[in-house]
Design an enzyme around this catalytic site. Structure first.
Site, short mmCIF file in Angstrom:
data_model
loop_
_atom_site.label_atom_id
_atom_site.label_comp_id
_atom_site.label_asym_id
_atom_site.label_seq_id
_atom_site.Cartn_x
_atom_site.Cartn_y
_atom_site.Cartn_z
N CYS A 113 42.50 43.29 33.24
CA CYS A 113 42.42 44.25 32.12
C CYS A 113 43.07 45.59 32.43
O CYS A 113 43.37 46.36 31.52
CB CYS A 113 40.96 44.46 31.71
N HIS A 249 40.51 51.13 27.47
CA HIS A 249 40.47 49.67 27.44
C HIS A 249 39.36 49.26 26.47
O HIS A 249 38.27 49.84 26.48
CB HIS A 249 40.19 49.15 28.85
N ASN A 279 38.39 42.13 23.24
CA ASN A 279 38.99 42.53 24.52
C ASN A 279 40.24 41.68 24.76
O ASN A 279 40.13 40.48 25.03
CB ASN A 279 37.95 42.33 25.63
O1 UT7 Z 1 37.39 43.85 30.44
C1 UT7 Z 1 36.88 43.75 31.73
C2 UT7 Z 1 35.64 44.48 31.85
N1 UT7 Z 1 34.60 43.79 31.13
C3 UT7 Z 1 33.63 44.50 30.62
O2 UT7 Z 1 33.66 45.70 30.71
C4 UT7 Z 1 32.47 43.78 30.02
C5 UT7 Z 1 31.24 44.42 30.51
N2 UT7 Z 1 30.00 43.79 30.04
C6 UT7 Z 1 29.58 43.86 28.76
O3 UT7 Z 1 30.28 44.30 27.89
C7 UT7 Z 1 28.16 43.43 28.48
O4 UT7 Z 1 27.47 43.27 29.69
C8 UT7 Z 1 28.04 42.13 27.65
C9 UT7 Z 1 28.46 42.40 26.23
C10 UT7 Z 1 28.89 41.04 28.25
C11 UT7 Z 1 26.60 41.66 27.63
O5 UT7 Z 1 25.75 42.69 27.13
P1 UT7 Z 1 24.42 43.07 27.92
O6 UT7 Z 1 23.74 44.10 27.12
O7 UT7 Z 1 24.81 43.43 29.32
O8 UT7 Z 1 23.59 41.73 27.87
P2 UT7 Z 1 23.08 40.80 29.07
O9 UT7 Z 1 24.23 40.14 29.75
O10 UT7 Z 1 22.12 41.57 29.90
O11 UT7 Z 1 22.30 39.70 28.25
C12 UT7 Z 1 21.18 40.02 27.43
C13 UT7 Z 1 20.72 38.75 26.72
C14 UT7 Z 1 20.55 37.55 27.66
O12 UT7 Z 1 19.39 36.83 27.23
P3 UT7 Z 1 18.00 36.99 27.99
O13 UT7 Z 1 18.28 36.57 29.40
O14 UT7 Z 1 17.65 38.46 27.88
O15 UT7 Z 1 17.10 36.09 27.22
C15 UT7 Z 1 21.79 36.74 27.39
O16 UT7 Z 1 21.57 35.35 27.64
O17 UT7 Z 1 21.69 38.36 25.75
C16 UT7 Z 1 22.00 36.97 25.91
N3 UT7 Z 1 23.35 36.74 25.50
C17 UT7 Z 1 23.69 36.45 24.23
N4 UT7 Z 1 22.93 36.31 23.12
C18 UT7 Z 1 23.58 36.02 21.97
C19 UT7 Z 1 24.50 36.78 26.24
N5 UT7 Z 1 25.55 36.53 25.46
C20 UT7 Z 1 25.09 36.32 24.21
C21 UT7 Z 1 25.68 36.03 22.98
N6 UT7 Z 1 24.90 35.89 21.89
N7 UT7 Z 1 27.02 35.91 22.85
#
Ligand code: UT7
Length: 322
Positions: A113, A249, A279
């Site tokens: 990225c 980004h 992204n």
């Molecule tokens: O470009 C390179 C750099 N990349 C980035 O900068 C991405 C950085 N990360 C992010 O943007 C975020 O961490 C995400 C958007 C990927 C995830 O958001 P988050 O607030 O960090 O959520 P999380 O990973 O802590 O997950 C929270 C919950 C989980 O469920 P439980 O364990 O709390 O029951 C996940 O399983 O959300 C669940 N989850 C989803 N639910 C519905 C993960 N993906 C999804 C989804 N739909 N697509």
């Protein structure tokens, strides 16, 4: 002293739009979750036979047209991608041929990225050193090809596209400074574990797919981008209020908003395309730049801060007087 400045911008998106509601039919997710956590509403996905090179070529043509430059003017091509058309030749060489440019150096850069910022820095250094006078710098991806469409944690985040700039030698900046960093210790937080030399997972008979520990990447991205903003301002002796536009980004609206707050920049001065594009990895910064140049928001003489963070980890910034 020779500097480089941006002469023209261009971009290209595939025709096909995939909305969050479309993804609800494929994985256990919801429009609300995706919008709340990322700000993404839709993304563009390449057609079956559409390649990174196809998107890159169109973006490059538009950037050359905007710059008023023809194939004979370009003496360097640097293309950032994680999803090249072929293992070799480089996508830069494939695009070079399609643009009827011959003989000049052309190479790909792989910094995921952060790729476009790396590519821009490389081209800027060629020009400053007197080794090029007019460079085509492209960020292009068909990231959809390396997504596991069964993994809701990653497949909802990414999209395809390309952005390009033509930069030319100038007595005045231009690109004021670029700042590049990497730390390979974090490779496993965001990676495609398989590859050419390591081989592919023959047991699962699957292609190589993106794996990400999203929450850990999120925290690192916020901290690291905050630091690079400070580094960029400090090295140039600038204040936060000197920045006219942040072109970040486009990974997550919450990360973008955090950096804008740190810069005390109203969100209206931040180019945000994540809702429409998702992204697009190396394409995200030049795509956002082109959108804001073409809709008239970014004007000549304004101070732009571009920043990116991605797999590697890699991160970087560019301070540009447009
Ligand atoms: O470009 C390179 C750099 N990349 C980035 O900068 C991405 C950085 N990360 C992010 O943007 C975020 O961490 C995400 C958007 C990927 C995830 O958001 P988050 O607030 O960090 O959520 P999380 O990973 O802590 O997950 C929270 C919950 C989980 O469920 P439980 O364990 O709390 O029951 C996940 O399983 O959300 C669940 N989850 C989803 N639910 C519905 C993960 N993906 C999804 C989804 N739909 N697509």
């Amino acid at each position: 002293m020779t500097y480089s400045r941006i002469l023209g911008t261009g971009s290209c998106l595939p025709e096909k739009v995939v909305t969050n509601h479309d993804l609800e039919k494929i994985v256990d997710t919801s429009d609300q979750w995706i919008q709340d956590r990322t700000g993404i509403k839709q993304r563009y996905i390449a057609g079956e036979h559409e390649t990174t090179g196809d998107l890159a070529e169109q973006a490059a043509r538009r950037a050359m047209e905007a710059a008023g430059k023809g194939p004979e003017d370009i003496d360097l091509i640097v293309l950032a991608t994680t999803t090249p058309d072929q293992i070799f030749p480089s996508t830069a060489c494939l695009v070079q041929s399609r643009l009827d440019i011959h003989g000049c150096p052309a190479f790909d850069i792989q910094a995921v990225c952060t790729g476009f910022v790396y590519a821009l820095a490389a081209a800027d250094n060629f020009i400053r050193a007197g080794n090029a006078t007019c460079a085509l710098v492209i960020g292009a991806e068909t990231f959809s090809r390396i997504l596991n469409w069964k993994d809701r944690g990653t497949c909802v985040l990414f999209g395809d596209g390309a952005g390009a700039v033509v930069i030319g030698a100038s007595d005045e900046p231009g690109i004021l400074s670029t700042h590049l960093h990497a730390d390979g210790d974090y490779a496993k937080l965001l990676h495609v574990p398989d590859g050419v030399s390591r081989g592919y997972d023959q047991v699962q008979q699957e292609r190589a797919f993106v794996e990400m520990r999203g929450n850990e990447v999120f925290k690192m991205a916020v901290n690291t981008l905050g630091r690079i903003v400070d580094e960029t301002l400090e090295q140039n002796g600038l204040k936060k209020s000197d920045i006219d536009w942040l072109i970040p980004h486009q990974a997550n609206y919450r990360i973008i908003r955090g950096i804008a707050r740190k810069l005390q920049l109203p969100i209206e001065r931040v180019v945000v395309t994540v809702a429409e594009h998702g992204n697009t990895s190396a394409a995200s910064v030049p795509l956002a730049l082109d959108v804001a140049v073409r809709d008239g928001r970014i004007k000549r003489g304004e101070m732009l801060l571009m920043e990116a963070f991605g797999g590697g980890f890699t991160w970087g910034s560019a301070l540009v007087k447009y």
